[in-house]
Design a protein around this motif. Structure first.
Motif, short mmCIF file in Angstrom:
data_model
loop_
_atom_site.label_atom_id
_atom_site.label_comp_id
_atom_site.label_asym_id
_atom_site.label_seq_id
_atom_site.Cartn_x
_atom_site.Cartn_y
_atom_site.Cartn_z
N ARG A 182 0.84 -1.21 0.00
CA ARG A 182 0.00 0.00 0.00
C ARG A 182 0.87 1.25 0.00
N THR A 237 1.99 4.69 1.23
CA THR A 237 1.90 5.35 2.54
C THR A 237 1.59 6.83 2.40
N CYS A 268 -3.57 6.70 -8.44
CA CYS A 268 -3.34 6.13 -7.12
C CYS A 268 -3.08 7.23 -6.10
N GLY A 325 -2.93 4.76 0.42
CA GLY A 325 -3.80 3.62 0.70
C GLY A 325 -4.03 2.70 -0.48
N SER A 326 -3.73 3.16 -1.70
CA SER A 326 -3.90 2.31 -2.88
C SER A 326 -2.96 1.10 -2.80
N VAL A 327 -3.46 -0.05 -3.25
CA VAL A 327 -2.64 -1.26 -3.32
C VAL A 327 -2.08 -1.36 -4.73
N SER A 371 -5.75 -1.74 -6.69
CA SER A 371 -6.93 -0.99 -6.27
C SER A 371 -6.65 0.45 -6.68
#
Length: 113
Positions: free
Chosen positions: A10, A12, A65, A68-70, A104
């Motif tokens: 993820r 940060t 992105c 928190g985006s994966v 994500s």
């Protein structure tokens, strides 16, 4: 020799996108990657890895992105050094991304004018 890295983690913070004098885009990200095993207290630890993305990978990651985006990153480990303003030699180890996969996405909001 082999220098290949595959990471999934993820973000940060939001990607930091800049353009160099030659017009190339470069983005820096920090990726939180959980370890696959528990420590002596029974908890999973996390590594925080600096990554550098270039050109379209940099622009697309910055556009799609945010914190928190994966994402998945493939690339190579690179180490370098430079002298800071105080004259001290600073050593940096980072992942230079060759490929990025969005696992994500959270498209950034565009402010209405």
């Amino acid at each position: 020799m082999i220098n290949k890295v595959i990471l999934v983690g993820r973000l940060t913070r939001d990607p930091d996108l800049k353009y160099l004098e030659d017009g190339n885009a470069v983005a820096t990200i920090n990726l939180a990657v959980n370890r696959n095993f528990k420590n002596s207290q029974g908890e999973y630890e996390t590594d925080f890895l600096n990554c550098t993305l270039w050109k379209k990978n940099a622009e697309n990651t910055a556009n799609y992105c945010r914190k928190g985006s994966v994402i998945g990153v493939t690339g190579r480990i690179q180490s370098r050094s430079y002298e800071n303003k105080e004259g001290t030699r600073v050593y940096v180890t980072e992942v230079v991304a060759e490929g990025v996969k969005f696992l994500s996405t959270q498209k950034k909001e565009v402010a209405a004018v």
